[in-house]
Design an enzyme around this catalytic site. Structure first.
Site, PDB file in Angstrom:
ATOM      1  N   ASP A   3       2.285  -1.905  -4.900  1.00 45.92           N
ATOM      2  CA  ASP A   3       1.527  -0.648  -3.508  1.00 45.92           C
ATOM      3  C   ASP A   3       0.998   0.163  -4.685  1.00 45.92           C
ATOM      4  O   ASP A   3       2.292   1.608  -5.005  1.00 45.92           O
ATOM      5  CB  ASP A   3       2.813  -0.258  -3.329  1.00 45.92           C
ATOM      6  CG  ASP A   3       2.414   0.407  -1.735  1.00 45.92           C
ATOM      7  OD1 ASP A   3       1.315   0.153  -1.330  1.00 45.92           O
ATOM      8  OD2 ASP A   3       2.758   1.194  -1.406  1.00 45.92           O
ATOM      9  N   GLU A   9      -7.755  -0.189   3.061  1.00 47.50           N
ATOM     10  CA  GLU A   9      -7.668   0.307   4.625  1.00 47.50           C
ATOM     11  C   GLU A   9      -9.098   1.059   5.050  1.00 47.50           C
ATOM     12  O   GLU A   9      -9.911   1.157   4.811  1.00 47.50           O
ATOM     13  CB  GLU A   9      -6.747   1.529   4.534  1.00 47.50           C
ATOM     14  CG  GLU A   9      -6.432   2.165   6.022  1.00 47.50           C
ATOM     15  CD  GLU A   9      -5.029   2.394   5.858  1.00 47.50           C
ATOM     16  OE1 GLU A   9      -4.525   3.239   6.218  1.00 47.50           O
ATOM     17  OE2 GLU A   9      -4.137   2.317   4.469  1.00 47.50           O
ATOM     18  N   THR A  18      -0.714  -1.495   9.653  1.00 47.26           N
ATOM     19  CA  THR A  18      -0.111  -0.451   8.717  1.00 47.26           C
ATOM     20  C   THR A  18       0.675   1.135  10.118  1.00 47.26           C
ATOM     21  O   THR A  18       0.557   0.995  10.759  1.00 47.26           O
ATOM     22  CB  THR A  18      -0.480  -0.792   7.567  1.00 47.26           C
ATOM     23  OG1 THR A  18      -0.227   0.643   7.095  1.00 47.26           O
ATOM     24  CG2 THR A  18      -1.810   0.851   8.101  1.00 47.26           C
TER      25      THR A  18
END
Length: 315
Positions: free
Chosen positions: A16, A89, A149
């Site tokens: 991450d 994203e 998410t």
């Protein structure tokens, strides 16, 4: 064997981070990014040129295109270091706009394909709002895979499963943060650790529901505050972990046992649940933690996206 190697035998380990120079040391399968991680990375000297290059090449096409190009550039660099998938994203300002989310996702995939990246190596990250989940359902039907998410509630997970999204990212640490803050002086850290951690319990309930009822969506625990939260979810489909916590796992040789088991989950008595829009919104509204953390998470990603745009304007 260290804990990281032991964990890899039970769970797909995901890095991450936007700091791709840190990735190779831990040999993760996949990697995830978000606006906050990209913002953090481009402020480091070794990555500043990526932002300047994106502005120089595409600035005339507007900030949205520069942002898309920058995100895809980071994603491509990460994909050179991992065998699996990268999560990229969409703009969090689109979290309540299904059509705009679909359009942005398609653009990002087009850019990846222009760089020779196969669609199956990219997960488009979308906030788990009702509108985001509907966008993901459409994208999945087009063969574009998604990572939902900012997921804090069982209701969000149920709706994502119905939408047949590829993967969800329930946020363990942020759930923990909310309950700890709400409890104040009454919080007992020792009693609420490990399998009793509210974030861990949330992921376990989702995992068991999915496995019990044959929901194909992958569960990827995210947003960890400590190693104990990670080890308490060993056996989850995937876990996305920051470099700092990956380093702690790699430095420990404490025993690690499987905590989540799909076969065991199939034997549990868990009722099947579905949601339409009205019942989803009501269930989310009834969950104060999830309602607050979803809104807060979107605001934080928007704020960091705006800061990133400010750096682009100044480049």
């Amino acid at each position: 064997m260290n804990q990281l190697d032991a964990l890899k035998q039970l769970t797909t380990v995901v890095a991450d981070t936007g700091d791709f120079n840190q990735i190779a040391a831990y040999a993760p399968q996949d990697a995830t990014t978000n606006p906050s991680l990209i913002l953090k990375a481009v402020q480091k000297p070794e990555y500043a040129h990526l932002l300047k290059d994106a502005v120089a090449r595409h600035g005339a096409q507007g900030l949205d295109e520069v942002m898309n190009r920058l995100l895809v550039r980071f994603g491509c660099e990460i994909l050179r270091l991992i065998p699996g998938r990268v999560s990229t994203e969409v703009d969090a300002r689109l979290s309540f706009d299904t059509e705009a989310t679909v359009d942005r996702a398609r653009r990002i995939i087009d850019l990846y394909q222009g760089e020779g990246v196969h669609v199956d190596r990219v997960l488009i990250k979308i906030a788990s709002t009702w509108e985001g989940i509907q966008a993901a359902a459409r994208l999945e039907q087009e063969g574009i895979h998604t990572n939902l998410t900012l997921l804090f509630s069982f209701a969000q997970a149920v709706a994502c499963g119905q939408a047949r999204v590829q993967l969800i990212s329930p946020f363990v640490g942020r759930i923990y943060d909310w309950y700890k803050k709400t409890a104040g002086a009454g919080w007992d850290e020792a009693a609420m650790a490990g399998s009793n951690d509210p974030g861990v319990r949330s992921v376990r309930s989702i995992f068991e529901f999915y496995k019990k009822h044959g929901v194909a969506t992958e569960v990827m625990g995210a947003s960890f505050r400590n190693v104990g939260q990670i080890t308490a979810l060993a056996g989850c489909d995937l876990l996305t972990i920051s470099p700092d916590l990956l380093a702690q796992l790699a430095a420990s040789e404490a025993p690690l046992t499987k905590a989540l088991d799909a076969t065991t989950a199939k034997t549990l008595d868990i009722p099947f649940v579905t949601h339409d829009e009205a019942s989803f919104r009501f269930a989310l509204n009834e969950d104060a933690m999830a309602t607050e953390k979803l809104a807060e998470g979107i605001r934080a990603f928007v704020a960091d996206t705006i800061k990133l745009e400010g750096l682009m304007k100044a480049a």
